[in-house]
Design an enzyme around this catalytic site. Structure first.
Site, PDB file in Angstrom:
ATOM      1  CG  ASP A  98      32.092  27.840 -58.551  1.00 39.68           C
ATOM      2  OD1 ASP A  98      32.437  27.343 -57.693  1.00 39.68           O
ATOM      3  OD2 ASP A  98      33.099  28.384 -59.035  1.00 39.68           O
ATOM      4  CG  HIS A 112      32.817  24.041 -59.643  1.00 41.97           C
ATOM      5  ND1 HIS A 112      33.598  24.160 -59.456  1.00 41.97           N
ATOM      6  CD2 HIS A 112      32.208  23.169 -60.981  1.00 41.97           C
ATOM      7  CE1 HIS A 112      34.260  25.521 -60.818  1.00 41.97           C
ATOM      8  NE2 HIS A 112      33.210  24.432 -61.350  1.00 41.97           N
TER       9      HIS A 112
END
Ligand SMILES: *[C@@H]1O[C@H](CO)[C@@H](O)[C@H](O)[C@H]1NC(C)=O
Ligand SMILES: *[C@@H]1O[C@H](CO)[C@@H](O)[C@H](O)[C@H]1NC(C)=O
Ligand SMILES: *[C@@H]1O[C@H](CO)[C@@H](O)[C@H](O)[C@H]1NC(C)=O
Ligand SMILES: *[C@@H]1O[C@H](CO)[C@@H](O)[C@H](O)[C@H]1NC(C)=O
Ligand SMILES: *[C@@H]1O[C@H](CO)[C@@H](O)[C@H](O)[C@H]1NC(C)=O
Length: 396
Positions: free
Chosen positions: A218, A241
């Site tokens: 993430d 991310h």
């Protein structure tokens, strides 16, 4: 005679320092830690911590090389002096179901002048936990998987030279911290591990994150509400991310975000480069101001520069006009390659347009072709190289 006296003094003071130093180093092995990777060593760690915390002057908890299984444990302050958490060993988390949905596996709270160092690592045993993750983007309320290490209400502290591997949930999180430096840390988890943010912070100020490598599933770094005067420099991110401000606006009474600098970062094969994300509707008021992103290299990144004020991942939110106000954001020297054509994507709120946005020397390429940009409700100025051509408007 003078030299003899001073020699005597030197000798004496050396012995004194030595003895005092020894008194204040608490080796977890002397508190019953087995270091066999199976027995629960958390009580031994806690015992060593209590001793160190109650010692006058600087003291240390020493974790020699070895593998230690630790049940969830929180090290509380305030302590009588600075503490060095000298972590040379590998700490592994439990994997029972009862350990899946806790606030954190290892907590440090209310401590001034903690120094965490030693080259050791934290193994969160994530692979056994990830199948139980319930917090996919589409779910409205969910309990996240356990954060590996949480620092709360910490001041004047430094975390360096440690590695976090396969956390269940977030790797590290900071809450209500002030003057904390994270330097030379490594974060490692596979790109498909869910919600494994590298370093998350909220309600924290004077935080510096330097010289670190984050590869996870993430956000590499996520900056939540109440973050002020944050310096992120020389970070390698990917997979992951990217570096994210937000999400913001989801809860009432959020604190503002102000003064974030992100410089000299290298993002490789990440979903985003630098992102600001706010909920669309419902959305509570907040402000984001004075952000600088400078010298950011992106390598095969899907959304190198993105503001998403229409964030609405589940069925319970609606499209609408975010009430989070974004102003004073500078993007300078952002270059490299993008894996989608829209390299600069600035979608701001119709109710609160983004103001004072600066694009300066942007050079992004999409598979050898020109990239494009897309803007809604964005006001500011563009300077220097603009590839793709800027779409922000001047406020007349
Ligand atoms: C620690 O410092 C306090 C305050 O200066 C003092 O009262 C106490 O005796 C000291 N304790 C030890 C074990 O030195
Ligand atoms: C990291 O910790 C190890 C073990 O204590 C030490 O040998 C090494 O010098 C440390 N590295 C840094 C950069 O502090
Ligand atoms: C951030 O930290 C870097 C590295 O220490 C430093 O060079 C830079 O001036 C800092 N930036 C800000 C805005 O404090
Ligand atoms: C903006 O943020 C930087 C770095 O966090 C800080 O040094 C500077 O004083 C802030 N500027 C304003 C006008 O608030
Ligand atoms: C960025 O990181 C990638 C992957 O580690 C590396 O191949 C590349 O050389 C780095 N680029 C720059 C400009 O630092």
């Amino acid at each position: 005679m003078g030299s003899i006296i001073s020699m005597f003094f030197l000798l004496f003071s050396c012995i004194n320092i030595e003895v005092q130093g020894q008194n204040n180093i608490f080796n977890v092995l002397n508190f019953g830690a087995k270091a066999d990777g199976k027995s629960d060593d958390s009580k031994a760690f806690y015992g060593a911590w209590i001793k160190a915390c109650n010692s006058n002057g600087t003291s240390a908890v020493w974790i020699p090389k070895g593998t230690y299984m630790l049940n969830p444990v929180t090290f509380n302050g305030p302590c009588k002096g600075p503490i060095n958490f000298q972590m040379e060993g590998i700490l592994t988390a439990p994997s029972e179901k009862s350990s899946l949905f806790l606030d954190c596996w290892i907590g440090f709270k209310h401590i001034d002048q903690l120094e965490m160092n030693g080259g050791g690592s934290l193994d969160g045993q994530g692979p056994l936990a990830w199948p139980y993750n319930r917090c996919s983007g589409k779910v409205e309320h969910c309990i996240p998987l356990t954060t590996s290490v949480k620092f709360a209400y910490m001041t004047r502290s430094r975390i360096s030279n440690i590695t976090s591997i396969n956390s269940k949930g977030f790797h590290m999180s900071l809450f209500e911290c002030s003057d904390v430096m994270i330097i030379n840390v490594k974060v490692q988890a596979p790109d498909n591990s869910p919600n494994t943010d590298g370093i998350h912070m909220a309600k924290s100020k004077y935080i510096q994150i330097f010289d670190s490598e984050i590869a996870t599933g993430d956000d590499c770094i996520s900056i939540g509400d109440g973050s002020r005067t944050i310096n992120v420099t020389n970070i390698k991110c990917g997979p992951g991310h990217g570096i994210s401000i937000g999400s913001l606006g989801k809860a009432p009474n959020e604190d503002i975000v102000d003064g974030i600098t992100v410089t000299k970062c290298n993002l490789t094969s990440t979903k985003n480069g630098v992102r600001i994300k706010t909920w669309s509707n419902p959305s509570y008021p907040n402000t984001v101001s004075n952000l600088t992103f400078d010298h950011i290299y992106v390598n095969n990144v899907a959304n190198p520069i993105i503001i998403d004020q229409n964030y609405c991942p589940n069925m319970h939110c609606k499209q609408g006009f975010s009430r989070v106000r974004i102003s004073g954001v500078a993007y300078r020297n952002i270059w490299g390659t993008t894996s989608t054509q829209v390299a600069v994507n600035l979608q701001c709120s119709q109710a609160n347009p983004c103001e004072n946005i600066e694009l300066r020397d942007i050079n992004l390429v999409y598979h050898g072709l020109p990239a494009t940009s897309s803007c809604s409700n964005v006001y500011g100025e563009a300077y220097g190289i603009q590839k793709p051509p800027s779409c922000i408007r001047r406020l007349l």
